[in-house]
Design an enzyme around this catalytic site. Structure first.
Site, mmCIF file in Angstrom:
data_model
loop_
_atom_site.group_PDB
_atom_site.id
_atom_site.type_symbol
_atom_site.label_atom_id
_atom_site.label_comp_id
_atom_site.label_asym_id
_atom_site.label_seq_id
_atom_site.Cartn_x
_atom_site.Cartn_y
_atom_site.Cartn_z
ATOM 1 N N ASP A 12 -6.905 -6.793 -0.532
ATOM 2 C CA ASP A 12 -5.845 -6.110 0.189
ATOM 3 C C ASP A 12 -5.491 -7.004 1.373
ATOM 4 O O ASP A 12 -6.370 -7.671 1.932
ATOM 5 C CB ASP A 12 -6.339 -4.751 0.677
ATOM 6 C CG ASP A 12 -5.372 -4.114 1.648
ATOM 7 O OD1 ASP A 12 -4.191 -3.970 1.295
ATOM 8 O OD2 ASP A 12 -5.800 -3.788 2.759
ATOM 9 N N CYS A 13 -4.244 -7.023 1.777
ATOM 10 C CA CYS A 13 -3.839 -7.904 2.873
ATOM 11 C C CYS A 13 -3.767 -7.182 4.217
ATOM 12 O O CYS A 13 -4.385 -7.591 5.195
ATOM 13 C CB CYS A 13 -2.487 -8.552 2.558
ATOM 14 S SG CYS A 13 -1.942 -9.752 3.800
#
Length: 241
Positions: A12-13
């Site tokens: 996930d960023c």
């Protein structure tokens, strides 16, 4: 769990690598102060989190700038504070300006020496392009909400991983998902039988911040307070292998 047993890390960023809470608050805080609100940062984020998740469920094919603007308007409705188009558009355009966590770039650089790196993000391609420049590494694959026409915790991102892994020539058993949000990432990772690491960025703060509290079953295989700690553990595991 042995971190040397994996060849691909999917990330996930926003919340894990990019400090989206700081980015969101750079807009929400002055808006609330202008209206005379005394809500704390965490109170603002808690209201926003619920409204963003609902906006994503209601408009799964909308690009993220529209989701941000819609979530902001809904937040204003919840709090009884009007949100002008100017304020809404300001948040919608802010993604490329959101800062990376201080340890993200170095950690990714270190991990990239031993693993393939994949992004699974609730954002649009243009927004991630700005964030990618802040992270300073070449990802082996990028899967965005724009690509899959949905927002996590829907399954679309994780379904798309099958094609990514086939292209990389890596079996699913060698994939490890790394994320901060239990709600957005660890819930669907469990549904898909994917091992996961929790980067608990809020370990020293109460509440859930910009992510809703998870309401479905989730699990995590390892927990670290930062990307730096995770990268150090991965390096040690690889060295011992």
């Amino acid at each position: 769990m042995n971190l040397a047993d994996y060849d691909v890390l999917s990330f996930d960023c926003y919340g894990t690598l990019i400090d989206w809470e700081v980015g969101i608050l750079e807009v929400l805080r002055p808006w609330a102060q202008q209206a005379g609100s005394r809500l704390s940062d965490d109170e603002l984020l808690a209201v926003y989190a619920v409204n963003e998740a609902q906006a994503q469920r209601d408009s799964p094919t909308a690009l993220y700038p529209r989701i941000l603007a819609d979530a902001f308007a809904r937040t204003g409705g919840t709090l009884g504070i009007p949100v002008s188009a100017e304020w809404a558009n300001k948040l919608g355009a802010s993604v490329p300006e959101w800062p990376a966590f201080e340890d993200s770039a170095d950690a990714l650089s270190s991990l990239g020496e031993s693993y393939k790196l994949v992004i699974l993000s609730n954002v649009h391609r243009d927004g991630f392009a700005g964030s990618s420049r802040r992270l300073g590494v070449q990802f082996d694959a990028i899967v965005t909400a724009e690509d899959v026409k949905a927002y996590k915790p829907a399954d679309n991102h994780f379904d798309a991983l099958d094609g990514v892994l086939e292209t990389l020539g890596v079996p699913r058993s060698r994939l490890l998902h790394v994320a901060q949000s239990l709600f957005h990432d660890h819930v669907p990772a469990k549904r898909h039988g994917i091992a996961s690491v929790w980067i608990d960025r809020r370990h020293d703060r109460p509440g859930w911040g910009a992510t809703p509290e998870p309401s479905e079953e989730y699990s995590v295989d390892m927990t670290f307070p930062s990307m730096a700690a995770f990268a150090a553990a991965a390096h040690e595991a690889r060295s011992d292998a």
